[in-house]
Structures are given as C-alpha cells and as structure tokens.
Motif scaffolding. Structure first.
Motif, PDB file in Angstrom:
ATOM      1  N   SER A 105       0.841  -1.196   0.000  1.00  0.00           N
ATOM      2  CA  SER A 105       0.000   0.000   0.000  1.00  0.00           C
ATOM      3  C   SER A 105       0.875   1.244   0.000  1.00  0.00           C
ATOM      4  O   SER A 105       2.064   1.190   0.346  1.00  0.00           O
ATOM      5  N   GLY A 106       0.268   2.363  -0.372  1.00  0.00           N
ATOM      6  CA  GLY A 106       0.999   3.622  -0.326  1.00  0.00           C
ATOM      7  C   GLY A 106       1.413   3.989   1.081  1.00  0.00           C
ATOM      8  O   GLY A 106       2.494   4.551   1.289  1.00  0.00           O
ATOM      9  N   ALA A 107       0.566   3.666   2.070  1.00  0.00           N
ATOM     10  CA  ALA A 107       0.896   3.981   3.462  1.00  0.00           C
ATOM     11  C   ALA A 107       2.136   3.227   3.907  1.00  0.00           C
ATOM     12  O   ALA A 107       3.029   3.782   4.570  1.00  0.00           O
ATOM     13  N   ALA A 110       5.180   4.681   2.257  1.00  0.00           N
ATOM     14  CA  ALA A 110       5.562   5.961   2.853  1.00  0.00           C
ATOM     15  C   ALA A 110       6.438   5.768   4.086  1.00  0.00           C
ATOM     16  O   ALA A 110       7.325   6.595   4.363  1.00  0.00           O
ATOM     17  N   LEU A 341       7.287   5.599  -4.521  1.00  0.00           N
ATOM     18  CA  LEU A 341       6.143   5.882  -3.655  1.00  0.00           C
ATOM     19  C   LEU A 341       4.972   6.416  -4.473  1.00  0.00           C
ATOM     20  O   LEU A 341       3.812   6.077  -4.212  1.00  0.00           O
ATOM     21  N   ILE A 342       5.263   7.239  -5.465  1.00  0.00           N
ATOM     22  CA  ILE A 342       4.210   7.747  -6.340  1.00  0.00           C
ATOM     23  C   ILE A 342       3.513   6.590  -7.044  1.00  0.00           C
ATOM     24  O   ILE A 342       2.274   6.547  -7.152  1.00  0.00           O
ATOM     25  N   LYS A 345       1.119   4.956  -4.664  1.00  0.00           N
ATOM     26  CA  LYS A 345      -0.103   5.728  -4.448  1.00  0.00           C
ATOM     27  C   LYS A 345      -1.053   5.616  -5.639  1.00  0.00           C
ATOM     28  O   LYS A 345      -2.282   5.615  -5.474  1.00  0.00           O
ATOM     29  N   ASP A 348      -2.820   2.396  -5.246  1.00  0.00           N
ATOM     30  CA  ASP A 348      -3.887   2.581  -4.251  1.00  0.00           C
ATOM     31  C   ASP A 348      -5.140   3.155  -4.914  1.00  0.00           C
ATOM     32  O   ASP A 348      -6.270   2.691  -4.662  1.00  0.00           O
ATOM     33  N   ALA A 349      -4.954   4.167  -5.741  1.00  0.00           N
ATOM     34  CA  ALA A 349      -6.093   4.823  -6.392  1.00  0.00           C
ATOM     35  C   ALA A 349      -6.792   3.880  -7.363  1.00  0.00           C
ATOM     36  O   ALA A 349      -8.020   3.885  -7.475  1.00  0.00           O
ATOM     37  N   LEU A 362      -6.154  11.636  -6.780  1.00  0.00           N
ATOM     38  CA  LEU A 362      -4.962  11.466  -5.954  1.00  0.00           C
ATOM     39  C   LEU A 362      -4.658  12.770  -5.237  1.00  0.00           C
ATOM     40  O   LEU A 362      -4.893  13.843  -5.767  1.00  0.00           O
TER      41      LEU A 362
END
Length: 362
Positions: A105-107, A110, A341-342, A345, A348-349, A362
């Motif tokens: 996941s993006g979290a 991060a 990381l981008i 994310k 995720d979207a 986003l």
C-alpha cells in the motif's frame, strides 16, 4: 592518487527467483561483496550459500540485520514484508534496494521513504524492465523532442496463462496487496510514466476482474495447480484495467492480466505525440518470441519510420549496479524512493476506484 572506494558488503533477503537475480548481480559486481543471505527454506539457503560462497546464512531477516557489518541489502520477499524489512534495515544504517512493488500500500511505502530520510540512507526499488534496451533508446528519442508533446499513452502486460502460484502468497490480498496490476502491471505503469517524464497522476478510473483464479484455472505452467477446475483461495484480481488522467491534460490507459483468452503473452507501451508516435512491444510463445521498437514521425514533410540502435538490456543486474552507484555517490538525499512511492499511491487509487466503481483523485 586516490584510494578506490571500498567494496560494499551486501546481503539478500529472499531466496526465490528475484532474490537470486540480486545475488548474482552482487556476486559479479566489482564494487560489492555478497556476504549474507536470509531465507526460511533451509535447503535452498544451504544450496545458494554454497553456490556463492556465503558463510553468513540466516533463517530470518532480523538476525541478519542485527549481526551488523552490512552496507546494502536487497529485499526480495512477499510484498507485505518489504516495508518491515526495509524500515528495519534503514534504521540500522543499511542502504536498501527493494523488489517491486514497493509495498502492499501507499501507506506502507511511505514508512519506507520516511525511514530513508530519517536515517540518511538510499532507498531504491528495482523496476528491472525499465532497464530494457528499447526503453533506454526510446527515452533518448523522447528527450530530444522527436515525438513532441505526448498527449496519450497505452501500456499493458497480458498473459495467456500465468497466475504465479495459485493459493500462494501471490493470491492473498494481505500478503500481496493486489493481483495482476500489483505484480506485473506496476512494471508497465513505471515504464510509461518514466518515458512520459514522470507527470503527476491526478485521477484513476479502474475495474478489476477475477474470472480464472477462483476456479483454480490460469496458473503458470511453471507453478503449482495449473489449469485445474478446483476452487482455491483467490483474494485478488487476475485482470485489471485503469484510465489515468495526468497533469497537463495527458491520459494513460493501463491494463494487466495474469490469465486471459489471448493467443500469447503480450507486453506493450504505445505513445502518441504531436510530432510522432512510438511503441515498444514484446511477447509471444516459446520459439517464436518477438521484441520490437517502432518510431513513426515526419522528416522534412516526409512520413518516416525510424530504426533506432537498441543497446543491450540490463535487467536486474543493471538495477543492482545503479543502486550501488547511488550509494557510492554519497548523494543520498536524491535517492529516497519517492518516485516509487508515487507508483504505490497510483496503485492505491486504481484499487480504490475498482472497489468503489467511481473515479478516485490522488
């Protein structure tokens, strides 16, 4: 006369195919020594330790990190372990190269970036298909302005039959984070955004499907439980498609599948610009694979098709060598994994849009 930089002491966590690519790259690198391996499969750990002459062998990654004496580490484990291992290594002062996808996941991704910043270490992600010779050649053509303003792109990785291990961690949402899009679609997302100059993705509209995996069908011919009509635990998608809006008005259509009724495996990136178009394609079956780079444009008003000279592909070795160069450059602040990381994310979207049935910004 200056002293040559010392060799970097490298460790690899994960004994599967990807981990073995990293092992070989470190073993062959002039500026690194492969000194430690970690993995839960005792026989495979012994086999690979003997193959590469590595005496330090660990059943778990925590022990390898706590033992000290490592400069760099590669993480090639199930996706959900990427963040815990990377953060643990970064907190111990070790530079990290993670396999793709960056995290589930993006979290989670991060936390990896933050740990790299907090500890002033390099964090890199191995997108090995970006190292293809066709990508290198096409990127140079784009950067020289030959295609003009690129306003539309398409990219995809489609398999006829290639779910990587039915019932294994690959098909469990908690361990993999997602299915085909997370596993192989991320390669095409990264490749397309890289070629486009890394525009920001503003929104995603996506859909996911699971037509083969839940029935135990579509498994890789090289993996377990291939082509059997038996229900299995299958928590992810075997096909995903996404329409991405990019800052500046451009759009990217992305698709990825592990199993689909198509004649053979297909991978592609197609770019449409104001002054030219281009595509990279590869795929096929067995003895009839294909690999093409096409560039269409106009020269002095005459339609033209270019035939660029394509350099050799770099694969995982190039990813590892570039990572080592980043570490030895001393410019750690430029390499914190923020580009990867981008990508996380955006994934995720995509999954959020598929779940909600609506566009996600986003």
């Amino acid at each position: 006369m200056t002293d040559e930089p010392k060799k970097l002491r490298a460790g690899v966590v994960g004994l599967g195919w990807a981990g073995q690519q990293h092992m070989q790259a470190y073993f062959d690198a002039a500026n690194a020594d492969l000194v430690a391996l970690a993995g839960m499969e005792a026989e495979k750990l012994a086999e690979l330790g003997d193959k590469y002459g590595v005496e330090r062998r660990y059943a778990d990654w925590e022990s390898m990190i706590k033992s000290g004496d490592l400069d760099v580490i590669s993480v090639a484990t199930p996706t959900a372990l990427h963040a815990p291992i990377a953060v643990g290594a970064l907190n111990a002062g070790i530079h990290v190269l993670s396999e793709k996808p960056m995290a589930e996941s993006g979290a989670a991704a991060a936390t990896m970036v933050q740990a790299a910043k907090d500890n002033d270490r390099v964090l890199d992600v191995s997108f090995n298909h970006r190292q293809r010779g066709e990508v290198t050649a096409l990127k140079e053509i784009i950067d020289r302005g030959r295609l003009g303003q690129i306003y539309y792109a398409k990219a995809g990785w489609l398999r006829r039959q290639g779910i990587p291990g039915l019932g294994t961690w690959f098909t469990r949402a908690s361990l993999a984070g997602g299915g085909a899009m997370m596993d192989i679609g991320v390669h095409m997302l990264d490749m397309a955004l890289h070629l486009l100059g890394n525009p920001e993705v503003s929104s995603a509209t996506a859909a996911t499907y699971a037509e083969f995996g839940p029935r135990g069908r579509g498994g890789s011919a090289y993996g377990p439980r291939a082509n059997v009509d038996t229900k299995v635990d299958f928590e992810v998608e075997d096909l995903s498609t996404a329409f991405l809006r990019l800052d500046g008005g451009g759009t990217l259509l992305l698709e990825s599948s592990w199993a689909q009724w198509i004649p053979y495996d297909q991978c592609y990136v197609a770019l449409y610009g104001s002054e030219g178009g281009a595509s990279i394609e590869w795929g096929g079956w067995g003895v009839e694979p294909y690999q093409r780079l096409n560039v269409w444009t106009e020269i002095d008003g005459i339609p033209a098709e270019l035939q660029p000279i394509v350099p050799p592909a770099g694969h995982h070795e190039a990813s590892v060598l570039k990572f080592l160069d980043k570490v030895q450059s001393g410019q750690f602040a430029e390499h914190r994994g923020e580009e990867a990381l981008i990508r996380a994310k955006v994934l995720d979207a995509i999954y959020a849009s598929a779940a909600k049935g609506t566009e996600v910004t986003l």
